[in-house]
Motif scaffolding. Structure first.
Motif, PDB file in Angstrom:
ATOM      1  N   SER A  92       0.819  -1.201   0.000  1.00 32.93           N
ATOM      2  CA  SER A  92       0.000   0.000   0.000  1.00 32.93           C
ATOM      3  C   SER A  92       0.859   1.259   0.000  1.00 32.93           C
ATOM      4  N   ASP A  93       0.191   2.412  -0.046  1.00 34.38           N
ATOM      5  CA  ASP A  93       0.925   3.676   0.099  1.00 34.38           C
ATOM      6  C   ASP A  93       1.182   3.966   1.577  1.00 34.38           C
ATOM      7  N   TYR A 138      -2.662   1.801  11.425  1.00 37.22           N
ATOM      8  CA  TYR A 138      -2.386   2.644  12.592  1.00 37.22           C
ATOM      9  C   TYR A 138      -3.624   2.764  13.482  1.00 37.22           C
ATOM     10  N   LYS A 194      -2.160  10.310   8.368  1.00 30.94           N
ATOM     11  CA  LYS A 194      -2.116  11.536   7.554  1.00 30.94           C
ATOM     12  C   LYS A 194      -2.735  12.701   8.331  1.00 30.94           C
ATOM     13  N   THR A 200     -11.143   6.591   3.092  1.00 32.63           N
ATOM     14  CA  THR A 200     -10.123   7.628   3.021  1.00 32.63           C
ATOM     15  C   THR A 200      -8.999   7.280   2.051  1.00 32.63           C
ATOM     16  N   ASN A 247      -6.008   7.618  -0.329  1.00 35.98           N
ATOM     17  CA  ASN A 247      -5.027   8.684  -0.268  1.00 35.98           C
ATOM     18  C   ASN A 247      -4.787   9.351  -1.616  1.00 35.98           C
ATOM     19  N   GLY A 275      -8.990   3.069   0.315  1.00 35.13           N
ATOM     20  CA  GLY A 275      -8.655   3.606   1.621  1.00 35.13           C
ATOM     21  C   GLY A 275      -8.495   2.451   2.586  1.00 35.13           C
ATOM     22  N   LYS A 289      -9.316  -2.319   3.061  1.00 34.97           N
ATOM     23  CA  LYS A 289      -8.249  -3.229   3.512  1.00 34.97           C
ATOM     24  C   LYS A 289      -8.691  -3.963   4.775  1.00 34.97           C
TER      25      LYS A 289
END
Ligand code: ADP
Length: 258
Positions: free
Chosen positions: A162-163, A168, A173, A197, A199, A206, A210
């Motif tokens: 992923s990016d 988390y 971000k 969300t 990115n 987002g 996942k």
């Protein structure tokens, strides 16, 4: 040989107006190494973003998005092909929809194609067929598609590149103090219901898609590893050296590892 599915997001494969060639080459090199240890199925996003490198249509208009995907598929595949050729890896393209998993007959067709492809030592590259389909026929994101591919092909693990380098306790971000979770054994309802969300403008999922993929995988007693697709060192360590330094492992049972 155990089987794994590796899913890569759009943001890893493209940068502003081009295919991110160096990142793709790093990914291809990793997959070539991982194939020495596991049978690998690649689920790749990026067709719409690749299409946009050739033709700047508005991807928010459904027909334009389909045209972008159709323009982008050959760009994406030829880019993969030239890189996998360096490592003598033959590839195939398999376009699927949610409907391919909706009945035993359909699912068996997919299983047989992927089994036969792998038996012939070819790397299957799977994407969602979002060109000649309606939204109802689609998962809408490759995270959930890859989770289904993992289960129905008898794969042990799904690795999402992923990016973001893991899951988390809040969106990193927005919250610089967010802490990464190394192992997740349970996903709460409210985590699955948070707003989407993605990115980048080409990302569809987002973190929620996942988490949905992880929930599905854990319910099937498989594991999902979420890590960075920009810096592949944690994926390499995890898959090749069997060490878990960075990235998040979603697992229903702590003693189940590859
Ligand atoms: P990809 O292109 O890899 O599919 P997405 O952009 O769709 O990636 O999803 C990853 C993004 O989800 C992160 O970049 C981050 O902005 C967002 N995100 C929201 N909440 C979290 C969280 N708790 N942990 C990690 N990422 C989060």
């Amino acid at each position: 040989m155990k089987r794994i599915v590796i899913k890569v997001g759009s943001s890893i494969l493209t940068e502003t107006t081009n295919i991110a060639k160096e990142r793709m080459l790093n990914l291809v090199s990793l997959i070539a190494d991982v194939r020495k240890k596991y049978e690998v199925i690649l689920v790749s996003s990026g067709a719409v973003a690749a299409g946009y490198t050739a033709l700047q249509l508005d991807r928010n208009i459904p027909t334009s998005k389909k045209v972008l995907a159709s323009v982008g598929q050959p760009i994406l595949m030829s880019s993969y092909k030239s890189k996998f050729d360096i490592f003598n890896v033959n590839i195939s393209q398999i376009l699927l929809t949610e409907e391919d998993f909706d009945s035993r007959v359909h699912t068996k067709i997919v299983q047989d194609i992927i089994d036969r492809t792998l038996k012939n030592n070819i790397l299957p590259i799977v994407s969602e067929n979002d060109i000649s389909t309606t939204p109802e026929q689609l998962f809408g994101d490759n995270d959930q598609l890859s989770a289904h591919v993992t289960y129905f092909t008898g794969s042990n693990m799904l690795v999402i590149l992923s990016d973001i380098d893991g899951y988390y306790d809040s969106n990193p971000k927005d919250n610089p103090k967010a802490k990464i979770k190394k192992i997740v054994t349970e996903i709460k309802k409210e985590e699955l219901e948070q707003s989407h969300t993605p990115n980048s403008k080409f990302a569809t999922g987002g973190i929620v898609t996942k988490l949905k993929a992880a929930q599905y995988i854990m319910s099937k007693n498989r594991e999902l590893f979420l890590c960075s697709g920009y810096d592949l060192s944690s994926a390499r360590e995890f898959l090749i050296e069997c060490t878990h330094n960075k990235g998040t492992l979603f697992t229903a049972k702590k003693d189940q590892r590859l």
